[in-house]
Motif scaffolding. Sequence first.
Motif, PDB file in Angstrom:
ATOM      1  N   ASP A 176      35.251  52.627  30.449  1.00 22.95           N
ATOM      2  CA  ASP A 176      34.578  51.358  30.198  1.00 22.95           C
ATOM      3  C   ASP A 176      33.798  50.878  31.418  1.00 22.95           C
ATOM      4  O   ASP A 176      34.197  51.114  32.570  1.00 22.95           O
ATOM      5  CB  ASP A 176      35.592  50.280  29.816  1.00 22.95           C
ATOM      6  CG  ASP A 176      36.127  50.451  28.406  1.00 22.95           C
ATOM      7  OD1 ASP A 176      35.466  51.131  27.607  1.00 22.95           O
ATOM      8  OD2 ASP A 176      37.207  49.898  28.117  1.00 22.95           O
ATOM      9  N   ALA A 177      32.685  50.194  31.166  1.00 25.81           N
ATOM     10  CA  ALA A 177      32.013  49.467  32.239  1.00 25.81           C
ATOM     11  C   ALA A 177      32.964  48.394  32.753  1.00 25.81           C
ATOM     12  O   ALA A 177      33.810  47.882  32.010  1.00 25.81           O
ATOM     13  CB  ALA A 177      30.731  48.831  31.715  1.00 25.81           C
ATOM     14  N   SER A 178      32.831  48.062  34.040  1.00 28.95           N
ATOM     15  CA  SER A 178      33.796  47.126  34.620  1.00 28.95           C
ATOM     16  C   SER A 178      33.149  46.298  35.727  1.00 28.95           C
ATOM     17  O   SER A 178      32.059  46.617  36.218  1.00 28.95           O
ATOM     18  CB  SER A 178      34.985  47.902  35.196  1.00 28.95           C
ATOM     19  OG  SER A 178      34.553  48.785  36.218  1.00 28.95           O
ATOM     20  N   LEU A 179      33.839  45.247  36.115  1.00 28.04           N
ATOM     21  CA  LEU A 179      33.416  44.422  37.237  1.00 28.04           C
ATOM     22  C   LEU A 179      34.290  44.750  38.442  1.00 28.04           C
ATOM     23  O   LEU A 179      35.507  44.729  38.353  1.00 28.04           O
ATOM     24  CB  LEU A 179      33.537  42.938  36.882  1.00 28.04           C
ATOM     25  CG  LEU A 179      32.521  42.414  35.868  1.00 28.04           C
ATOM     26  CD1 LEU A 179      32.837  40.968  35.506  1.00 28.04           C
ATOM     27  CD2 LEU A 179      31.105  42.525  36.414  1.00 28.04           C
ATOM     28  N   ASP A 180      33.631  45.072  39.548  1.00 28.96           N
ATOM     29  CA  ASP A 180      34.324  45.412  40.778  1.00 28.96           C
ATOM     30  C   ASP A 180      34.113  44.285  41.798  1.00 28.96           C
ATOM     31  O   ASP A 180      33.032  43.693  41.857  1.00 28.96           O
ATOM     32  CB  ASP A 180      33.774  46.727  41.330  1.00 28.96           C
ATOM     33  CG  ASP A 180      34.514  47.194  42.571  1.00 28.96           C
ATOM     34  OD1 ASP A 180      35.555  47.852  42.420  1.00 28.96           O
ATOM     35  OD2 ASP A 180      34.043  46.883  43.686  1.00 28.96           O
ATOM     36  N   ARG A 181      35.129  44.011  42.584  1.00 28.41           N
ATOM     37  CA  ARG A 181      35.044  42.912  43.555  1.00 28.41           C
ATOM     38  C   ARG A 181      33.906  43.137  44.556  1.00 28.41           C
ATOM     39  O   ARG A 181      33.220  42.198  44.951  1.00 28.41           O
ATOM     40  CB  ARG A 181      36.371  42.785  44.302  1.00 28.41           C
ATOM     41  CG  ARG A 181      36.431  41.610  45.273  1.00 28.41           C
ATOM     42  CD  ARG A 181      37.809  41.505  45.884  1.00 28.41           C
ATOM     43  NE  ARG A 181      38.176  42.698  46.621  1.00 28.41           N
ATOM     44  CZ  ARG A 181      37.816  42.937  47.890  1.00 28.41           C
ATOM     45  NH1 ARG A 181      37.074  42.050  48.541  1.00 28.41           N
ATOM     46  NH2 ARG A 181      38.189  44.041  48.499  1.00 28.41           N
ATOM     47  N   VAL A 182      33.680  44.382  44.930  1.00 28.96           N
ATOM     48  CA  VAL A 182      32.636  44.707  45.908  1.00 28.96           C
ATOM     49  C   VAL A 182      31.338  45.116  45.232  1.00 28.96           C
ATOM     50  O   VAL A 182      30.263  44.598  45.550  1.00 28.96           O
ATOM     51  CB  VAL A 182      33.114  45.829  46.854  1.00 28.96           C
ATOM     52  CG1 VAL A 182      31.990  46.261  47.792  1.00 28.96           C
ATOM     53  CG2 VAL A 182      34.331  45.382  47.648  1.00 28.96           C
ATOM     54  N   TRP A 183      31.439  46.041  44.273  1.00 23.73           N
ATOM     55  CA  TRP A 183      30.253  46.653  43.683  1.00 23.73           C
ATOM     56  C   TRP A 183      29.742  45.915  42.449  1.00 23.73           C
ATOM     57  O   TRP A 183      28.759  46.338  41.845  1.00 23.73           O
ATOM     58  CB  TRP A 183      30.540  48.109  43.332  1.00 23.73           C
ATOM     59  CG  TRP A 183      30.884  48.941  44.520  1.00 23.73           C
ATOM     60  CD1 TRP A 183      32.103  49.483  44.815  1.00 23.73           C
ATOM     61  CD2 TRP A 183      30.016  49.305  45.602  1.00 23.73           C
ATOM     62  NE1 TRP A 183      32.044  50.177  45.996  1.00 23.73           N
ATOM     63  CE2 TRP A 183      30.767  50.092  46.505  1.00 23.73           C
ATOM     64  CE3 TRP A 183      28.666  49.061  45.894  1.00 23.73           C
ATOM     65  CZ2 TRP A 183      30.231  50.621  47.670  1.00 23.73           C
ATOM     66  CZ3 TRP A 183      28.129  49.584  47.054  1.00 23.73           C
ATOM     67  CH2 TRP A 183      28.897  50.351  47.929  1.00 23.73           C
TER      68      TRP A 183
END
Length: 330
Positions: free
Chosen positions: A71-78
């Motif tokens: 799945d597409a995701s949200l990363d804290r850095v990227w």
Amino acid sequence: MKLKKALVMALLMCALVFTVRLNEPLSLYVAAMKQGGATTNIQAFDTATGLTTLRDMIETEAQKKRVAAVDASLDRVWKAVPGYNGLEVDVEKTYLLMKNAPENVPIRYVYKEVEPKVSLDSLGRYPIYKGNPNKPMVALMINVAWGNEYIPTMLATLKKENVKATFFLDGSWLKKNADVAKLIQADGHEISNHAYTHPNMSQLDRRSAYNQIAKTEALLKSSLQVTNKWFAPPSGDFNQMTVDVAAEQGLKTVLWTLDTVDWRHPPAYSIIRKVRIRVEPGSLILMHPTDSTSSALEGIITAIKQKGLRLGTVSETLSSKRVALVEAAP
């Protein structure tokens, strides 16, 4: 009682005949299973033998070969990270391909992609810095606002190496250099939006920020007939308003994973070394048409290929499509 004995005798006779017919396929089946099923063939799974049918075998192997989608995701850095399609055997197409194949031919599996449940579009309005780390592809993103003299050399290198890059064009540059932009486009490179006058987008009011993107977008369509998907903020300067006004125009905001810092004119070998050390699957590599990058470009491409990575456009790298349908098949 007599009827029961007769039935038993009939069953024994059938079993004897069947055993004779099964002898050779059964040995093949046992041999294949001893090798973990790796050397299956058509003869071993003939329907007439009463063993596992070809379709059954394909369906069993399909479960083992399945690769789950990411799945597409949200990363804290990227921030927003694209998903990556899964991989599974297309049972019907594999069966149709193999059902009339000669005996003892290994099964050739046909694969299909499975999209992730969560796509990049469903994440909302976030910047993108890299592709999915499971996808062995990287992109060269070339921002152009000045420096025409090195573009022909860079185009020649890209053509020689059979690499397509993404050129983010400043609108005011494009207005003066449509002929150069058409040369870039003619070589099959992706063309995208780099604002109009190379401003610091975070310092603009909303209307000005919107117009910076809109003016260049209109010029891309009128002069190059480009349907664009990406906006690269000049100098990497942006805020949430920037991301929002780009999204309102159907564009996602793209930055970079790895910066060549070629505008400082470092020696070519240092750029190549940086890329060799730091490039990884999904990297977006920022560069400009400078003397340093012109000299380093072939070495950059070689370093990337030596790591087993493919080069694609930003669109190709950030898509969830697999690099190859069988790349990760067990």
